[in-house]
Enzyme design. Structure first.
Site, PDB file in Angstrom:
ATOM      1  N   ASP A 101      16.946  33.717  22.125  1.00  0.00           N
ATOM      2  CA  ASP A 101      15.915  34.119  21.176  1.00  0.00           C
ATOM      3  C   ASP A 101      16.210  35.502  20.588  1.00  0.00           C
ATOM      4  O   ASP A 101      16.446  35.635  19.392  1.00  0.00           O
ATOM      5  CB  ASP A 101      14.538  34.084  21.842  1.00  0.00           C
ATOM      6  CG  ASP A 101      13.403  34.232  20.838  1.00  0.00           C
ATOM      7  OD1 ASP A 101      13.638  33.986  19.648  1.00  0.00           O
ATOM      8  OD2 ASP A 101      12.286  34.577  21.257  1.00  0.00           O
ATOM      9  N   CYS A 161       7.424  13.904   8.319  1.00  0.00           N
ATOM     10  CA  CYS A 161       6.891  15.188   8.780  1.00  0.00           C
ATOM     11  C   CYS A 161       6.066  15.845   7.681  1.00  0.00           C
ATOM     12  O   CYS A 161       4.990  16.401   7.940  1.00  0.00           O
ATOM     13  CB  CYS A 161       8.008  16.112   9.261  1.00  0.00           C
ATOM     14  SG  CYS A 161       9.279  16.501   8.039  1.00  0.00           S
ATOM     15  N   CYS A 180       1.631  26.547   8.934  1.00  0.00           N
ATOM     16  CA  CYS A 180       1.848  25.718  10.126  1.00  0.00           C
ATOM     17  C   CYS A 180       0.710  25.943  11.121  1.00  0.00           C
ATOM     18  O   CYS A 180       0.361  27.081  11.442  1.00  0.00           O
ATOM     19  CB  CYS A 180       3.193  26.072  10.754  1.00  0.00           C
ATOM     20  SG  CYS A 180       3.549  25.170  12.273  1.00  0.00           S
TER      21      CYS A 180
END
Length: 274
Positions: A101, A161, A180
């Site tokens: 990350d 999606c 989102c």
């Protein structure tokens, strides 16, 4: 054995079976400080996938993202690096540095460039074996290794999606993270409109709708990684989160936010849960 085979055997012996090699020169810089620290000496990225969705049955009726029902992958990677990097150094006599990350390279683009998956319209990497239920990590080395570099591929482009995204975050060739519902569910302050859409979709933390409708996720293999299969939150509710000891709470990915955020989500959204 070749150097690539030696590395592969060490990774596989420690639970990683999806990995590939990419020249650092082909990677995209994600963190300038880290890039400057390593780019003069490191030559190859060893990109690895950690599948996290194990075989368990969800018992509650809340939308609580699969990645958050398992323990924090950063700690899984830290344990992995602590064990594997000394083994690599001993076997090959070279320098290795692990990242997860917080990395000098764009991990998603690197994984796509070396054939570990295709890029979905929802911005996720989709692996053939484990679908999009994966975490990406990398080990950089000063060794020159045979590259697996290939042209990144898009997903099948079925549009499911986009059609299923409640927030309208997914376009034909774009993704707006601010729309989102996963992002919205993690915000400290939410507008009345945002609360309404979270209630309507019964979302507490994260959103997997785009992953659940994806055809490429329908026959994926569950992870057998015990780190993720142990202590799964298969039945989560407000009381469980509220009573969770601090050290246990810290084991999960949602712990980067204060506990009050999740509890507030429960209080405002649970009225729509059957």
């Amino acid at each position: 054995m070749t150097n690539e085979q030696i590395i592969g055997s060490i990774l596989e012996a420690n639970g990683v079976n999806q990995y590939a090699f990419l020249p650092l020169s082909s990677a995209v810089m994600a963190n300038e400080r880290l890039w400057n620290q390593c780019s003069k000496t490191m030559k190859t990225c060893i990109v690895m996938l950690f599948p996290y969705k194990t075989a368990y049955e969800i018992k509650d009726s809340y939308v609580f993202s699969a990645y958050a029902r398992t323990r924090d992958y950063h700690k899984r990677c830290a344990e992995f690096f602590e064990k594997v990097i000394p083994m690599l150094k001993k076997a090959l006599g070279h320098e290795f540095q692990g990242y997860a990350d917080h990395s000098p390279i764009g991990e998603k683009s690197a994984a796509a460039k070396c054939g570990l998956g295709v890029l979905g319209n929802n911005s996720l990497l989709i692996n053939k074996r484990y679908g999009s239920y994966i975490f990406i990590a990398s080990i950089l080395t000063d060794m020159e290794l045979k590259s697996d570099e290939t042209e990144p591929s898009p997903c099948i482009g079925c549009g499911r999606c986009k059609e299923s995204c409640p927030g309208g975050a997914i376009g034909d060739d774009s993704y707006d993270y601010q729309k989102c519902l996963s992002y919205i569910s993690q915000k400290k302050a939410k507008t009345p409109e945002e609360w309404n859409i979270l209630r309507k979709n019964k979302i507490i933390w994260g959103c997997d709708i785009c992953q659940e409708v994806c055809p490429m996720n329908q026959t994926v293999e569950p992870s057998k990684d015990k780190y993720f299969s142990e202590n799964v939150l298969s039945d989560v509710n407000e009381d469980i989160i509220a009573s969770m000891p601090d050290d246990v709470f810290a084991e999960y990915p949602f712990s980067w936010r204060k506990r009050d955020i999740i509890i507030e989500n429960f209080k405002n959204c649970s009225s729509n849960i059957d």
